[in-house]
Design an enzyme around this catalytic site. Structure first.
Site, PDB file in Angstrom:
ATOM      1  N   ARG A 146       0.823  -1.219   0.000  1.00 15.94           N
ATOM      2  CA  ARG A 146       0.000   0.000   0.000  1.00 15.94           C
ATOM      3  C   ARG A 146       0.854   1.266   0.000  1.00 15.94           C
ATOM      4  O   ARG A 146       0.401   2.319  -0.420  1.00 15.94           O
ATOM      5  CB  ARG A 146      -0.993  -0.043   1.161  1.00 15.94           C
ATOM      6  CG  ARG A 146      -2.059  -1.128   0.931  1.00 15.94           C
ATOM      7  CD  ARG A 146      -2.981  -1.324   2.124  1.00 15.94           C
ATOM      8  NE  ARG A 146      -2.290  -1.752   3.316  1.00 15.94           N
ATOM      9  CZ  ARG A 146      -2.033  -3.025   3.636  1.00 15.94           C
ATOM     10  NH1 ARG A 146      -2.414  -3.990   2.833  1.00 15.94           N
ATOM     11  NH2 ARG A 146      -1.412  -3.318   4.753  1.00 15.94           N
ATOM     12  N   GLU A 186       4.596  -8.768  12.906  1.00 17.57           N
ATOM     13  CA  GLU A 186       3.748  -9.147  14.026  1.00 17.57           C
ATOM     14  C   GLU A 186       3.490 -10.654  14.013  1.00 17.57           C
ATOM     15  O   GLU A 186       3.315 -11.273  15.045  1.00 17.57           O
ATOM     16  CB  GLU A 186       2.392  -8.435  13.975  1.00 17.57           C
ATOM     17  CG  GLU A 186       2.449  -6.928  14.052  1.00 17.57           C
ATOM     18  CD  GLU A 186       2.498  -6.245  12.686  1.00 17.57           C
ATOM     19  OE1 GLU A 186       1.706  -5.319  12.481  1.00 17.57           O
ATOM     20  OE2 GLU A 186       3.320  -6.643  11.830  1.00 17.57           O
TER      21      GLU A 186
END
Length: 176
Positions: free
Chosen positions: A59, A96
């Site tokens: 993105r 993560e």
């Protein structure tokens, strides 16, 4: 008047239970929202010397391309391993949910060039740190790091600031 955060959709339990996914595709799909985001991301850099915008996959490409166009500078993608056709340098980092490697063409940035690093979201800061390290290995100087969203509870901003980086985000959301 709507703010950037008004255009961002939250999807509960994606990609797994307990995560509040901040979806910027709704921001990108709205012409007014997208314009507001790009304009606000540009604002802190008015009058600063910037040679190139670096966008982090994926993105960050959308935002980075628009920002580079507005600044009339070049755009450099930092991609996932194996996606660039030429000679590259790479940097491993922790996400993560695991580990990954990003790459940049080894001739994309010249020594001394002033770089604006762009992505949609700052969480733990692992991807951004890897991007910063790649830019610096090529001799580029990070002017600033710009994001649409900061998730301050995950510590990314503190991580980048501890590296001496200037960090800007248009909005922040508590939690994951």
């Amino acid at each position: 008047m709507k703010t950037v955060s008004d255009y961002i959709r939250t999807i509960v339990d994606f990609p797994h239970e307990g995560i509040m996914f901040r979806d910027v595709t709704t921001l990108f799909a709205d012409p007014r929202g997208f314009r507001i985001a790009v304009d606000q991301m540009l604002h802190p850099y008015a009058g600063l010397e910037i040679d190139k915008v670096v966008g982090l996959e994926a993105r960050g490409f959308i935002l980075g391309g628009a920002i580079a166009h507005q600044l009339s500078v070049g755009f450099v993608p930092i991609r996932k391993k194996g996606k660039l056709p030429g000679a590259t340098i790479s940097e491993a980092y922790t996400l993560e949910y695991g580990e990954a490697i990003v790459e940049v063409h080894d001739d994309a940035i010249k020594a001394g060039e002033k770089i604006l690093l762009v992505d949609d979201l700052l969480a733990t800061g692992g991807t951004a740190e890897a991007g910063i390290k790649l830019v610096e290995r090529l001799g580029g100087e990070i002017v600033s790091c710009a994001f649409v969203i900061d998730l301050p509870d995950l510590g990314g901003r503190a991580r980048l600031e501890a590296m001496g980086m200037d960090v800007h985000a248009l909005c922040a959301f508590d939690g994951d």
